[in-house]
Write an enzyme that holds these catalytic residues in place. Structure first.
Site, PDB file in Angstrom:
ATOM      1  CB  SER A 107      -0.860  -0.019   1.254  1.00  0.00           C
ATOM      2  OG  SER A 107      -1.275   1.279   1.583  1.00  0.00           O
ATOM      3  CB  SER A 108       0.432   4.607  -1.479  1.00  0.00           C
ATOM      4  OG  SER A 108      -0.855   4.882  -0.985  1.00  0.00           O
ATOM      5  CB  CYS A 109      -0.179   3.908   4.125  1.00  0.00           C
ATOM      6  SG  CYS A 109      -0.235   2.195   4.602  1.00  0.00           S
ATOM      7  CE1 TYR A 136      -2.816  -3.167   5.474  1.00  0.00           C
ATOM      8  CE2 TYR A 136      -1.975  -1.134   4.539  1.00  0.00           C
ATOM      9  CZ  TYR A 136      -2.573  -2.365   4.381  1.00  0.00           C
ATOM     10  OH  TYR A 136      -2.921  -2.789   3.123  1.00  0.00           O
ATOM     11  CE  LYS A 140      -0.376  -5.167   3.373  1.00  0.00           C
ATOM     12  NZ  LYS A 140      -0.633  -6.397   2.600  1.00  0.00           N
ATOM     13  CG  HIS A 179     -10.067   2.285   2.395  1.00  0.00           C
ATOM     14  ND1 HIS A 179     -10.102   0.913   2.284  1.00  0.00           N
ATOM     15  CD2 HIS A 179      -8.878   2.570   2.965  1.00  0.00           C
ATOM     16  CE1 HIS A 179      -8.983   0.412   2.765  1.00  0.00           C
ATOM     17  NE2 HIS A 179      -8.217   1.388   3.184  1.00  0.00           N
TER      18      HIS A 179
END
Ligand code: GFB
Length: 315
Positions: A107-109, A136, A140, A179
């Site tokens: 994920s981009s986070c 999270y 990742k 989301h």
């Protein structure tokens, strides 16, 4: 190539189900799946047994504990532990059983909260994370590093794709854990149905976000399976973003709601901006094809068609 056995972990989720459908439509017939009630991916021995029995040639790891900003902030332990356990078990079992290729989805986070924009792959681990989703993100990042280590040490073709914020059919429409896109579709729809009541949204509306239709991500996964990509990690997005306020106005007009929008600033904004630099995957030959407005219209149509079946998904 299309007779290869492919295990899709997480095939009941929005990403996994879209990946499965996309592979099926592209002629892949040997798709292996297990629901979470048949195989709990957090249980190492069960995952090892399963992988030893099935001997897949390719693994797509789309199983994860996911949720929106409030879910991430409210359930930190589940977000870090479940994701670490799932990916450790699947990646190690795949490695032991000589799986030829594994695609790990992140994920981009994972990028630092204040990294310069657009976010390039090499910005990973150059600064501290956004506090609401650090749990999270740390899981990742560990998954990305597991794939990178196997690649470096054993020459395995294990790699990671980092999608930006995803949306589309079969998303989670629960207002606490979802989301922003599914939450806004539901909020505006329900407010319209009750006579254009005001809609309360979270934060200030100023954060910038990039959105990718899940079908585009599934096409990127297919592309990564069918091509030998050189790098261990690629950003997957559109390269374009907009503010949450602009997103709200767009969804409001698609749904046809005519009431007021109220911003509840007691709720978190999260990262100010996370726009991906997608030049690496563009250079490799993949490009998104669904533009945001069209994707949101399709998602709203899907929502209307499935209103009666939508069950609330709670953690
Ligand atoms: O999509 P979202 O929950 O996740 O929120 P993040 C995006 C933005 O929309 C935030 C705002 O600034 C929210 O405050 N927002 C406004 C809303 N109204 C709402 C609403 O009704 N519901 C929701 N959910 N948001 C997640 C991470 O961050 O992004 C995950 O927590 C993951 O770990 C995911 O990386 C892709 O983009 O802020």
């Amino acid at each position: 190539m299309r007779d290869r056995t492919i295990y899709i972990a997480g095939h009941n989720g929005m990403v996994g189900s879209t990946v499965m459908e996309t592979f099926r439509q592209s002629g892949y017939l040997n798709l292996v799946t297990r629901s979470s009630s048949e195989l709990d991916l957090r249980k190492q021995a069960d995952v090892f047994d399963f992988m030893t029995r099935e001997q897949p040639e390719v693994v797509i790891l789309a199983a994860a504990r996911v949720g929106g900003i409030l879910a991430n902030d409210s359930y930190p332990y589940q977000f870090i532990y479940d994701n670490l356990a799932i990916q450790n078990n699947v990646i190690e079992a795949a490695s032991r059983n000589d799986v030829e290729k594994l695609i790990f989805l992140g994920s981009s986070c994972i990028y630092p909260k204040h990294a310069s924009q657009p976010l390039r792959e090499e910005y990973l681990l150059t600064g501290s994370l956004e506090p609401t989703n650090q749990w999270y993100a740390i899981a990742k990042i560990a998954g990305i590093k597991l794939c990178e280590a196997l690649r470096k040490q054993y020459n395995k073709r294990f790699m990671a794709l980092m999608p930006t914020n995803l949306y589309g059919p079969r998303d989670n429409f629960d207002l606490e854990t979802s989301h922003v896109v599914p939450a806004l579709i539901r909020k505006f729809h329900e407010a319209k149905e009750s006579g254009d009541q005001p809609v309360t949204l979270w934060g200030t509306g100023s954060p910038m976000r990039e959105f990718l239709h899940v079908q585009d991500l599934a096409e990127a996964v297919l592309f990564a399976v069918e091509n030998d990509l050189e790098e261990s990690m690629y950003n997957i997005g559109t390269g374009m973003d907009l503010s949450i306020r602009e997103l709200a106005q767009l969804i409001q007009s698609i749904v046809g709601h005519r009431g007021e929008i109220i911003w509840d600033t007691s709720k978190p904004d999260g990262t100010p901006r996370k726009l991906l630099d997608v030049s690496k995957i563009h250079d490799a030959g993949w490009h998104h094809s669904i533009e945001l407005e069209k994707g949101l219209e399709d998602t709203y149509s899907w929502y209307l068609e499935h209103l009666n079946e939508l069950k609330e998904v709670k953690i």
